[in-house]
Design a protein around this motif. Structure first.
Motif, PDB file in Angstrom:
ATOM      1  N   PRO A 122       0.806  -1.232   0.000  1.00 38.89           N
ATOM      2  CA  PRO A 122       0.000   0.000   0.000  1.00 38.89           C
ATOM      3  C   PRO A 122       0.832   1.272   0.000  1.00 38.89           C
ATOM      4  O   PRO A 122       0.296   2.337  -0.319  1.00 38.89           O
ATOM      5  CB  PRO A 122      -0.816  -0.115   1.286  1.00 38.89           C
ATOM      6  CG  PRO A 122       0.008  -0.984   2.175  1.00 38.89           C
ATOM      7  CD  PRO A 122       0.706  -1.950   1.283  1.00 38.89           C
ATOM      8  N   THR A 123       2.096   1.179   0.342  1.00 35.89           N
ATOM      9  CA  THR A 123       2.868   2.414   0.459  1.00 35.89           C
ATOM     10  C   THR A 123       3.645   2.749  -0.807  1.00 35.89           C
ATOM     11  O   THR A 123       4.368   3.743  -0.839  1.00 35.89           O
ATOM     12  CB  THR A 123       3.875   2.322   1.627  1.00 35.89           C
ATOM     13  OG1 THR A 123       4.688   1.169   1.424  1.00 35.89           O
ATOM     14  CG2 THR A 123       3.161   2.228   2.949  1.00 35.89           C
ATOM     15  N   VAL A 124       3.486   1.923  -1.848  1.00 32.24           N
ATOM     16  CA  VAL A 124       4.212   2.190  -3.090  1.00 32.24           C
ATOM     17  C   VAL A 124       3.831   3.572  -3.625  1.00 32.24           C
ATOM     18  O   VAL A 124       2.650   3.901  -3.718  1.00 32.24           O
ATOM     19  CB  VAL A 124       3.896   1.097  -4.134  1.00 32.24           C
ATOM     20  CG1 VAL A 124       4.326   1.522  -5.512  1.00 32.24           C
ATOM     21  CG2 VAL A 124       4.560  -0.203  -3.739  1.00 32.24           C
ATOM     22  N   GLY A 125       4.818   4.357  -3.934  1.00 33.84           N
ATOM     23  CA  GLY A 125       4.560   5.666  -4.531  1.00 33.84           C
ATOM     24  C   GLY A 125       4.225   6.759  -3.536  1.00 33.84           C
ATOM     25  O   GLY A 125       3.896   7.872  -3.927  1.00 33.84           O
ATOM     26  N   LEU A 126       4.277   6.467  -2.246  1.00 28.27           N
ATOM     27  CA  LEU A 126       3.975   7.509  -1.262  1.00 28.27           C
ATOM     28  C   LEU A 126       5.261   8.109  -0.717  1.00 28.27           C
ATOM     29  O   LEU A 126       6.285   7.438  -0.627  1.00 28.27           O
ATOM     30  CB  LEU A 126       3.178   6.916  -0.094  1.00 28.27           C
ATOM     31  CG  LEU A 126       1.818   6.325  -0.428  1.00 28.27           C
ATOM     32  CD1 LEU A 126       1.088   5.966   0.859  1.00 28.27           C
ATOM     33  CD2 LEU A 126       0.990   7.289  -1.245  1.00 28.27           C
ATOM     34  N   ASP A 127       5.183   9.383  -0.339  1.00 28.83           N
ATOM     35  CA  ASP A 127       6.367   9.988   0.275  1.00 28.83           C
ATOM     36  C   ASP A 127       6.493   9.492   1.713  1.00 28.83           C
ATOM     37  O   ASP A 127       5.582   8.874   2.267  1.00 28.83           O
ATOM     38  CB  ASP A 127       6.299  11.509   0.205  1.00 28.83           C
ATOM     39  CG  ASP A 127       5.130  12.043   0.996  1.00 28.83           C
ATOM     40  OD1 ASP A 127       5.063  11.794   2.212  1.00 28.83           O
ATOM     41  OD2 ASP A 127       4.261  12.702   0.389  1.00 28.83           O
ATOM     42  N   ILE A 128       7.609   9.786   2.312  1.00 32.80           N
ATOM     43  CA  ILE A 128       7.919   9.163   3.598  1.00 32.80           C
ATOM     44  C   ILE A 128       6.936   9.574   4.688  1.00 32.80           C
ATOM     45  O   ILE A 128       6.550   8.769   5.535  1.00 32.80           O
ATOM     46  CB  ILE A 128       9.387   9.462   3.995  1.00 32.80           C
ATOM     47  CG1 ILE A 128       9.784   8.610   5.191  1.00 32.80           C
ATOM     48  CG2 ILE A 128       9.611  10.928   4.276  1.00 32.80           C
ATOM     49  CD1 ILE A 128      11.276   8.432   5.297  1.00 32.80           C
ATOM     50  N   GLY A 129       6.453  10.815   4.625  1.00 30.64           N
ATOM     51  CA  GLY A 129       5.480  11.274   5.614  1.00 30.64           C
ATOM     52  C   GLY A 129       4.170  10.520   5.500  1.00 30.64           C
ATOM     53  O   GLY A 129       3.617  10.031   6.488  1.00 30.64           O
ATOM     54  N   SER A 130       3.662  10.386   4.257  1.00 32.84           N
ATOM     55  CA  SER A 130       2.403   9.675   4.041  1.00 32.84           C
ATOM     56  C   SER A 130       2.540   8.212   4.416  1.00 32.84           C
ATOM     57  O   SER A 130       1.619   7.597   4.932  1.00 32.84           O
ATOM     58  CB  SER A 130       1.980   9.762   2.580  1.00 32.84           C
ATOM     59  OG  SER A 130       2.074  11.064   2.111  1.00 32.84           O
ATOM     60  N   ARG A 131       3.712   7.663   4.133  1.00 34.24           N
ATOM     61  CA  ARG A 131       3.951   6.270   4.474  1.00 34.24           C
ATOM     62  C   ARG A 131       3.809   6.047   5.966  1.00 34.24           C
ATOM     63  O   ARG A 131       3.106   5.149   6.413  1.00 34.24           O
ATOM     64  CB  ARG A 131       5.378   5.885   4.063  1.00 34.24           C
ATOM     65  CG  ARG A 131       5.443   4.962   2.884  1.00 34.24           C
ATOM     66  CD  ARG A 131       6.862   4.634   2.558  1.00 34.24           C
ATOM     67  NE  ARG A 131       7.404   3.604   3.426  1.00 34.24           N
ATOM     68  CZ  ARG A 131       8.676   3.267   3.454  1.00 34.24           C
ATOM     69  NH1 ARG A 131       9.547   3.879   2.692  1.00 34.24           N
ATOM     70  NH2 ARG A 131       9.088   2.310   4.242  1.00 34.24           N
ATOM     71  N   ARG A 132       4.503   6.902   6.730  1.00 32.48           N
ATOM     72  CA  ARG A 132       4.454   6.754   8.183  1.00 32.48           C
ATOM     73  C   ARG A 132       3.033   6.902   8.691  1.00 32.48           C
ATOM     74  O   ARG A 132       2.584   6.140   9.541  1.00 32.48           O
ATOM     75  CB  ARG A 132       5.337   7.820   8.839  1.00 32.48           C
ATOM     76  CG  ARG A 132       6.807   7.545   8.641  1.00 32.48           C
ATOM     77  CD  ARG A 132       7.609   7.899   9.891  1.00 32.48           C
ATOM     78  NE  ARG A 132       9.013   7.587   9.665  1.00 32.48           N
ATOM     79  CZ  ARG A 132       9.941   8.511   9.461  1.00 32.48           C
ATOM     80  NH1 ARG A 132       9.628   9.789   9.493  1.00 32.48           N
ATOM     81  NH2 ARG A 132      11.188   8.152   9.249  1.00 32.48           N
ATOM     82  N   ALA A 133       2.322   7.900   8.157  1.00 32.88           N
ATOM     83  CA  ALA A 133       0.962   8.157   8.624  1.00 32.88           C
ATOM     84  C   ALA A 133       0.065   6.955   8.340  1.00 32.88           C
ATOM     85  O   ALA A 133      -0.755   6.555   9.169  1.00 32.88           O
ATOM     86  CB  ALA A 133       0.398   9.399   7.942  1.00 32.88           C
ATOM     87  N   LEU A 134       0.259   6.376   7.154  1.00 35.91           N
ATOM     88  CA  LEU A 134      -0.576   5.241   6.757  1.00 35.91           C
ATOM     89  C   LEU A 134      -0.330   4.044   7.673  1.00 35.91           C
ATOM     90  O   LEU A 134      -1.265   3.395   8.159  1.00 35.91           O
ATOM     91  CB  LEU A 134      -0.254   4.859   5.306  1.00 35.91           C
ATOM     92  CG  LEU A 134      -1.228   3.929   4.631  1.00 35.91           C
ATOM     93  CD1 LEU A 134      -2.536   4.643   4.360  1.00 35.91           C
ATOM     94  CD2 LEU A 134      -0.647   3.420   3.322  1.00 35.91           C
ATOM     95  N   ILE A 135       0.937   3.767   7.921  1.00 31.25           N
ATOM     96  CA  ILE A 135       1.269   2.622   8.774  1.00 31.25           C
ATOM     97  C   ILE A 135       0.716   2.840  10.178  1.00 31.25           C
ATOM     98  O   ILE A 135       0.132   1.939  10.789  1.00 31.25           O
ATOM     99  CB  ILE A 135       2.795   2.415   8.805  1.00 31.25           C
ATOM    100  CG1 ILE A 135       3.279   2.041   7.407  1.00 31.25           C
ATOM    101  CG2 ILE A 135       3.167   1.333   9.800  1.00 31.25           C
ATOM    102  CD1 ILE A 135       4.773   2.063   7.245  1.00 31.25           C
ATOM    103  N   ALA A 136       0.877   4.077  10.681  1.00 30.71           N
ATOM    104  CA  ALA A 136       0.384   4.375  12.023  1.00 30.71           C
ATOM    105  C   ALA A 136      -1.129   4.178  12.083  1.00 30.71           C
ATOM    106  O   ALA A 136      -1.660   3.638  13.057  1.00 30.71           O
ATOM    107  CB  ALA A 136       0.752   5.807  12.407  1.00 30.71           C
ATOM    108  N   GLU A 137      -1.800   4.596  11.018  1.00 35.26           N
ATOM    109  CA  GLU A 137      -3.264   4.472  10.978  1.00 35.26           C
ATOM    110  C   GLU A 137      -3.683   3.003  11.048  1.00 35.26           C
ATOM    111  O   GLU A 137      -4.583   2.640  11.810  1.00 35.26           O
ATOM    112  CB  GLU A 137      -3.779   5.123   9.686  1.00 35.26           C
ATOM    113  CG  GLU A 137      -5.277   5.065   9.496  1.00 35.26           C
ATOM    114  CD  GLU A 137      -6.031   5.734  10.624  1.00 35.26           C
ATOM    115  OE1 GLU A 137      -5.652   6.862  11.000  1.00 35.26           O
ATOM    116  OE2 GLU A 137      -6.991   5.118  11.138  1.00 35.26           O
TER     117      GLU A 137
END
Lengths: 291, 261
Positions: free
Chosen positions: B171-186
């Motif tokens: 799911p994190t393919v193509g996301l910047d590092i901030g969005s990645r972290r936020a997504l994982i945390a969510e």
């Protein structure tokens, strides 16, 4: 069913009953038609081209060939009719043919962008999802056909009685089903858009020209007997004739049988092609499996 | 079916047993077994072409497994597809939102596919959008969103029908590092709050935490399945990435006959 017993009350799934209900089936159908309608509204270009294409044929082609192609009195017509009147049913069928293939083109596209995946993870059975998709396609094609009939009305291309607008409706639903199901089968067989674009050329044009859409079959028989055979076995011919007679409040029984038969065959083939256990998706490695 | 009860006897969110799948002569999955418990984060680690997408296609019943069994919360995908699919939420690798429709319309469409009527769907949809911080964007077209926001909408969508298992394919393919972290945390918050099971396919080891479970898929075979500590022990290193590569390399060395595809 054991599935209805209280399941492990995991915190995420409070004791739930997830049987598929009739209401649920209807909601899924409604949702699919609703989305197709929304997409249609958003794609004004699609509507416009669906309307302009047959109108070009009606206004320009038919006017130009009116003098060249005389049409004698053949059923269901009881008087000499203008060439425009003769080709109107063929143009209606053309609208449906384009629409059927276009909505399956959108399925190929959907499959590539993955929206098809969202459809197929629905818990409702595949046949219901495919049938709903077809109903949605027919709904959109009816909008296009009646818009065309409205414009044609002002061009003096009308059925002999206003009832024709009503009696043609069941014919349109059946022909829409046949052409839509045909598109579904094709969408399952062709994986890429490029393929599909050429299929449009290899399918739409031959089907349209080798039919009774532009000229009565007896004329073709005079010109070439083999071609006449092809035309009389072409399911599209029967779609056109079914619509032609229905516009005049009559039933062409042979055409009805052919269209209903073809619709059934295509439908079964489509359900088979998308069936997860037997279908082509499994054999071919699925929509987005490794190339 | 055995009655699933509280505690140890409860069926796992996902259970995959001895599943194989071939495309023609190419074997994409070979005797794969995997378990993703409820209330836990299970990372499915694999390089490109390991068979992750095939496995996901089988779990989501795009096509059917011919051997072995796959069950979502005890519901076999083959025998009871409706029971399994209704308990499954998916976020595919490709973006699957309709760009022309609004965020809420996308959610309502998905809800309808699960038999949820518009009123209930709207209520749940808005609550989920609030949860992922996008309630203000509900009426906007998806096209106007950023990549990270689209992913969050997709997660909200996958949760609409209250699944017990959430599947995410890279799911994190193509996301910047901030969005990645936020997504994982969510997603981790979801596991903590709702107790759902998560299977998260990735090749990025830094998305894995010490308490997670890990499954290593390589060339269609499951090389390892267990918790992070066990993976480290097996490879004799503290670094998850190094441990992953060690397991993969070891397997390649053990099977020299398997020529590169």
């Amino acid at each position: 069913m054991s599935a209805t017993e209280p399941l492990s009350p995991s915190p995420a799934a409070p004791p739930d009953d997830r049987r598929l209900t009739f209401g649920g089936y209807m909601i899924a159908l409604y949702g699919i038609v609703w989305r197709e309608g929304l997409r249609f509204v958003h794609q004004r270009g699609r509507f416009l081209s669906a309307l302009v294409r047959p109108l070009v044929w009606l206004f320009i082609f038919a006017a130009g060939f009116r003098a060249v192609l005389g049409v004698s009195i053949i059923p269901p017509y009881e008087t000499y009719v203008l060439y425009e009147v003769y080709i109107a049913p063929g143009l209606i069928a053309m609208i449906q043919l384009f629409n059927g293939l276009q909505s399956s083109l959108s399925m190929v596209y959907d499959r590539e962008v993955g929206a098809m995946r969202i459809l197929l993870v629905s818990p409702y059975p595949r046949w219901h999802l495919l049938l709903s998709k077809l109903v949605a396609g027919i709904f959109v094609s009816l909008l296009q056909v009646y818009a065309f009939l409205l414009v044609a009305y002002f061009w003096d291309v009308q059925p002999d009685s206003p009832w024709g607008y009503l009696t043609v409706l069941p014919a349109l639903i059946l022909t829409g089903l046949m052409l839509g199901a045909m598109g579904l089968v094709m969408s399952s067989v062709f994986k890429q858009l490029e393929n599909f674009a050429s299929v449009m050329n290899f399918v739409i044009f031959p089907m349209f020209f080798a039919s009774s859409a532009l000229y009565p079959l007896w004329r073709i028989q005079q010109a070439s007997v083999p071609l006449w055979y092809i035309c009389s076995y072409n399911p599209f011919t029967h779609a056109v004739e079914l619509i032609r007679f229905a516009l005049y409040g009559q039933v062409e029984w042979t055409s009805l049988a052919v269209v209903a038969g073809c619709a059934t065959v295509f439908l079964v083939a489509a359900v088979f092609a998308y069936d997860p256990s037997a279908g082509l998706t499994a054999r071919r490695g699925g929509p987005d499996a490794a190339k | 079916m055995t009655a699933a009860t509280h505690g140890a006897g409860a069926a796992p969110a996902l259970s995959v047993r001895d599943v194989s799948h071939s495309f023609g002569s190419r074997k994409a999955l070979d005797g794969v077994s995997l378990e993703a418990p409820s209330g836990a984060f299970t990372a499915l680690l694999g390089l490109n072409g390991a068979g992750k997408t095939t496995l996901y296609s089988l779990i989501t019943r795009l096509y059917q497994n011919r051997s072995g069994s796959i069950a979502v919360l005890g519901h076999d995908v083959r025998r009871d597809p409706a029971g399994a699919l209704s308990r499954l939420g998916v976020v595919f690798q490709a973006r699957t939102l309709d760009l022309e429709l609004t965020v809420l319309q996308n959610l309502l469409y998905h809800a309808a596919l699960h038999g949820l009527g518009p009123a209930e769907a709207k209520r749940r949809g808005l609550a989920l959008l609030e949860r992922v911080g996008l309630e203000a964007r509900a009426k906007e077209r998806v096209r106007a969103l950023s990549g990270g926001q689209m992913r969050r909408v997709e997660i909200a969508r996958a949760l609409l029908h209250r699944p017990s298992l959430l599947l995410l394919d890279e799911p994190t393919v193509g996301l910047d590092i901030g969005s990645r972290r936020a997504l994982i945390a969510e997603v981790r918050r979801l596991i903590a709050d709702e107790g759902i099971g998560v299977l998260w396919a990735t090749h990025l080891v830094d998305e894995i935490e010490a308490a997670d479970r890990v499954a290593v898929l390589h060339k269609g075979r499951m090389l390892f399945s267990g918790d992070v500590a066990a993976l480290r022990d097996r490879a004799g290193t503290d670094d998850v990435g190094a441990a992953f590569m060690a397991v993969v390399t070891e397997a390649d060395a053990a099977a020299p006959g398997a020529s590169a595809a």
